[in-house]
Design an enzyme around this catalytic site. Sequence first.
Site, PDB file in Angstrom:
ATOM      1  N   LYS A 194       0.766  -1.391  -0.320  1.00  0.00           N
ATOM      2  CA  LYS A 194       0.242  -0.378   0.150  1.00  0.00           C
ATOM      3  C   LYS A 194       1.131   1.223   0.519  1.00  0.00           C
ATOM      4  CE  LYS A 194      -3.913   1.711   2.794  1.00  0.00           C
ATOM      5  NZ  LYS A 194      -4.690   1.610   3.965  1.00  0.00           N
TER       6      LYS A 194
ATOM      7  N   SER B 121      -9.661  -1.150   6.960  1.00  0.00           N
ATOM      8  CA  SER B 121      -9.019  -0.460   5.692  1.00  0.00           C
ATOM      9  C   SER B 121      -8.536  -2.133   5.301  1.00  0.00           C
ATOM     10  CB  SER B 121      -8.180   0.221   5.895  1.00  0.00           C
ATOM     11  OG  SER B 121      -9.016   1.631   5.723  1.00  0.00           O
TER      12      SER B 121
ATOM     13  N   SER C 251      -9.703   1.110   3.018  1.00  0.00           N
ATOM     14  CA  SER C 251      -8.577   1.996   2.387  1.00  0.00           C
ATOM     15  C   SER C 251      -7.988   1.347   1.447  1.00  0.00           C
ATOM     16  CB  SER C 251      -7.678   3.584   3.082  1.00  0.00           C
ATOM     17  OG  SER C 251      -7.232   2.979   4.234  1.00  0.00           O
TER      18      SER C 251
HETATM   19  N1  GLN Z   1     -13.142   4.046   6.415  1.00  0.00           N
HETATM   20  C1  GLN Z   1     -12.301   3.945   7.724  1.00  0.00           C
HETATM   21  C2  GLN Z   1     -12.352   5.438   7.866  1.00  0.00           C
HETATM   22  O1  GLN Z   1     -12.295   6.065   7.002  1.00  0.00           O
HETATM   23  C3  GLN Z   1     -11.353   3.142   8.228  1.00  0.00           C
HETATM   24  C4  GLN Z   1     -10.380   3.498   7.597  1.00  0.00           C
HETATM   25  C5  GLN Z   1      -8.995   2.958   7.631  1.00  0.00           C
HETATM   26  O2  GLN Z   1      -8.943   2.174   7.990  1.00  0.00           O
HETATM   27  N2  GLN Z   1      -7.897   3.050   7.180  1.00  0.00           N
HETATM   28  O3  GLN Z   1     -11.690   6.070   8.639  1.00  0.00           O
END
Ligand code: GLN
Length: 471
Positions: A75, A174, A150
Amino acid sequence: MFTIKSLREQFLAKKTTPLQVVEEALAKIKKEDGEIHAFLDVYEDAKELAKQATADYDEGRGSDLPLLGIPLAIKNNILIKGRRATGASKILENYIATYDATVISRLKKAGAIFIGATNMDEFAMGGSTENSAFGVTKNPLDTKRVPGGSSGGSAGAVAMGVVPAAIGTDTGGSIRQPASFCGLVGFKPTYGAVSRYGLMAMGSSLDQAGPLTNCVADAELIHNVIAGVDTMDATTITSDTYPEPKIKEAYTFGVPKNFLTEGLDEDVKKAFFAHIELLKTLGHTVVDVDLPLFEKGLAAYYIVVQAEISSNLARYDGMRYGLSMPGTDLISVYQKTRATGFGPEVKRRILLGTYVLSSGYYDAYYGKAQQVRGMMRKELKEIFKIVDFILTPTAPTPAFKIGEQEDPLAMYKQDIFTVPVNLTGVPALTFPMGKVIRDSVSLPVGVQYIASHGCDSQLFAIGKKVYDDQL
Ligand code: GLN
């Protein structure tokens, strides 16, 4: 199935070579990633490392390193020295990392080969990869749909069959939510198990890096390589920080039934209840549990995370990293750089975070959310005296269509089952529990097993039994 375990066996038996596998991976990216867009950068020079790894196997040096010659995708919020690290943000579009994250140096030491950087929601803010400044990633199982986020690029890279495993980060789901949307295994470690050194900070008290894979055994292997104390991250924990996990034949699972209501898709619910039946036939006990505070996690998370984001992203000021817009004075440099460099979701969160931390509202919002967080931990501690795992669906729906969740609040609700895990710092594992049909396409949905602090190995043990053994 494309797994690290099977690749290793083939390398050792000389049925294939790292060079061949890396060349195939690069060719597949060329052929298919124009459509999917899982990758932001592709490392063609991975071939050189693959040649070296091939020579190592030829000369009998293969068995010492657990990941020798294994291609991985990373990532793009994890620093690899000399590579572009964008966080999928325009503000870091041309930023080159000056050092390796600890996760990266450990994977390199184990022999892994990085073949590319994966797309993501900008600075990991989102649940669909639609917030990337460089365009959306499509779900390889249905290209009309999102891969989740994400870490959507990492999930896409594994689901496409380019790599057997990819690294993601999980601040509120994410790793787990994209794993669920793409039919993969995803693991969020106990907070502090994996060093955050060299990860772009989103919510420092929540962030952890972890694997997305095709089987639980591979997730365990990667986790064991990247985990451990790091002098560069004072929040990393030693293996004796928590009591030794109990590996048993039969476990007790707690299902927070009251939690399975709002927004939960009927078909996901059916798959979840079928999974409960499976656990019972495997000899486990499933009981109802009440977790009234855990259920409040979403509200507390979306205060805490915005607060931490607003502080962490202050560093992108046009002076220290990446984009710098010319201005007439210092303030105008800040303003222009941040206005140009950040996307709408990032701006929204910085504003909300600054608001909840402002002196007039601190006690009402941030202070309250932190109190709830403390109480949630206590609640969990009591529950884990009775059960070994808490069981929930990973996400309330299967992968949704690109552009379908326009309202940011609707998107936040996707995280209902995953964020309490980060707020309390416990580990969680997800793997596919079934399929649902949408527009005549069969889409995977994941189940989430949550364990007590430090019980990461217990999650791998049960995951291998319930999932890997049926593959
Ligand atoms: N979807 C969650 C957010 O937008 C988690 C994001 C993540 O785990 N980086 O905060």
